[in-house]
Design an enzyme around this catalytic site. Sequence first.
Site, PDB file in Angstrom:
ATOM      1  CB  CYS A   6      37.955 -67.162 104.308  1.00  0.00           C
ATOM      2  SG  CYS A   6      37.953 -68.970 104.144  1.00  0.00           S
ATOM      3  CG  ASP A  29      34.411 -63.072  88.661  1.00  0.00           C
ATOM      4  OD1 ASP A  29      34.781 -64.247  88.860  1.00  0.00           O
ATOM      5  OD2 ASP A  29      35.198 -62.133  88.409  1.00  0.00           O
ATOM      6  CG  HIS A  45      39.662 -72.496 103.265  1.00  0.00           C
ATOM      7  ND1 HIS A  45      39.829 -71.402 102.444  1.00  0.00           N
ATOM      8  CD2 HIS A  45      40.718 -73.311 103.017  1.00  0.00           C
ATOM      9  CE1 HIS A  45      40.952 -71.553 101.752  1.00  0.00           C
ATOM     10  NE2 HIS A  45      41.515 -72.697 102.084  1.00  0.00           N
ATOM     11  CG  ASN A  85      38.952 -72.272  86.276  1.00  0.00           C
ATOM     12  OD1 ASN A  85      38.587 -72.966  85.330  1.00  0.00           O
ATOM     13  ND2 ASN A  85      38.743 -70.963  86.319  1.00  0.00           N
ATOM     14  N   GLY A  91      43.818 -73.069  85.792  1.00  0.00           N
ATOM     15  CA  GLY A  91      43.609 -71.626  85.823  1.00  0.00           C
ATOM     16  C   GLY A  91      43.052 -71.111  87.137  1.00  0.00           C
ATOM     17  CG  HIS A  96      37.345 -70.521  99.550  1.00  0.00           C
ATOM     18  ND1 HIS A  96      37.281 -70.145 100.884  1.00  0.00           N
ATOM     19  CD2 HIS A  96      36.140 -71.053  99.256  1.00  0.00           C
ATOM     20  CE1 HIS A  96      36.083 -70.456 101.362  1.00  0.00           C
ATOM     21  NE2 HIS A  96      35.365 -70.995 100.388  1.00  0.00           N
ATOM     22  CG  HIS A  98      36.151 -70.249  92.928  1.00  0.00           C
ATOM     23  ND1 HIS A  98      37.403 -70.449  93.459  1.00  0.00           N
ATOM     24  CD2 HIS A  98      36.368 -69.831  91.652  1.00  0.00           C
ATOM     25  CE1 HIS A  98      38.329 -70.169  92.565  1.00  0.00           C
ATOM     26  NE2 HIS A  98      37.725 -69.794  91.447  1.00  0.00           N
ATOM     27  CG  HIS A 100      34.191 -69.198  87.486  1.00  0.00           C
ATOM     28  ND1 HIS A 100      34.648 -67.896  87.419  1.00  0.00           N
ATOM     29  CD2 HIS A 100      35.220 -69.929  87.983  1.00  0.00           C
ATOM     30  CE1 HIS A 100      35.908 -67.853  87.847  1.00  0.00           C
ATOM     31  NE2 HIS A 100      36.271 -69.069  88.198  1.00  0.00           N
TER      32      HIS A 100
HETATM   33  P1  5GP Z   1      39.689 -68.589  89.359  1.00  0.00           P
HETATM   34  O1  5GP Z   1      40.595 -67.940  88.369  1.00  0.00           O
HETATM   35  O2  5GP Z   1      40.411 -68.933  90.642  1.00  0.00           O
HETATM   36  O3  5GP Z   1      38.905 -69.744  88.819  1.00  0.00           O
HETATM   37  O4  5GP Z   1      38.580 -67.522  89.695  1.00  0.00           O
HETATM   38  C1  5GP Z   1      38.739 -66.509  90.639  1.00  0.00           C
HETATM   39  C2  5GP Z   1      37.716 -65.462  90.293  1.00  0.00           C
HETATM   40  O5  5GP Z   1      37.588 -64.607  91.405  1.00  0.00           O
HETATM   41  C3  5GP Z   1      38.091 -64.604  89.089  1.00  0.00           C
HETATM   42  O6  5GP Z   1      37.095 -64.714  88.091  1.00  0.00           O
HETATM   43  C4  5GP Z   1      38.194 -63.196  89.668  1.00  0.00           C
HETATM   44  O7  5GP Z   1      37.692 -62.208  88.790  1.00  0.00           O
HETATM   45  C5  5GP Z   1      37.363 -63.299  90.931  1.00  0.00           C
HETATM   46  N1  5GP Z   1      37.810 -62.398  91.980  1.00  0.00           N
HETATM   47  C6  5GP Z   1      39.095 -62.182  92.383  1.00  0.00           C
HETATM   48  N2  5GP Z   1      39.122 -61.303  93.395  1.00  0.00           N
HETATM   49  C7  5GP Z   1      37.820 -60.951  93.638  1.00  0.00           C
HETATM   50  C8  5GP Z   1      37.219 -60.051  94.569  1.00  0.00           C
HETATM   51  O8  5GP Z   1      37.856 -59.398  95.397  1.00  0.00           O
HETATM   52  N3  5GP Z   1      35.853 -59.938  94.509  1.00  0.00           N
HETATM   53  C9  5GP Z   1      35.110 -60.653  93.618  1.00  0.00           C
HETATM   54  N4  5GP Z   1      33.786 -60.451  93.641  1.00  0.00           N
HETATM   55  N5  5GP Z   1      35.648 -61.500  92.732  1.00  0.00           N
HETATM   56  C10 5GP Z   1      36.993 -61.652  92.746  1.00  0.00           C
HETATM   57 ZN    ZN Z   2      38.840 -69.669 102.167  1.00  0.00          ZN
END
Ligand code: 5GP
Ligand code: ZN
Length: 112
Positions: A6, A29, A45, A85, A91, A96, A98, A100
Amino acid sequence: MDCLFCKIIVGEIPSEKIYEDDDMYAFKDIDPQAPVHFLVIPKKHIQDADALTEEEDALIGRIFRKAGELAKELGCDKGYRIVNNCKEDGGQTVNHLHFHILGQRSLQWPPG
Ligand code: 5GP
Ligand code: ZN
């Protein structure tokens, strides 16, 4: 609300924007796992895939289609992977919703 994504949406935390409209935001990322690795998130959100309701059906469809369009714009003509995920075993580290998008390399299956 103390949510990293957010804060990224409103620009409180900087990010490398790829695309934005009224409903979604796409950005690189910070820890790329492939030459192309970006995230597409709803501006609203939503905690995770389990929190989705019928109200978001069209939004998620638009996000999914835009993810593929952006992947191809970024050169993933040979293919790409869209990943969501969900919760601890899935994982998920940022709560929030998302997606990939990974591409520009041959990805293994199944994931570890
Ligand atoms: P998850 O593990 O929740 O599926 O993915 C979270 C993703 O957010 C990870 O791939 C991580 O590298 C990315 N991420 C975490 N913090 C930040 C940030 O501050 N900026 C950006 N651009 N990506 C982030
Ligand atoms: Zn959020």
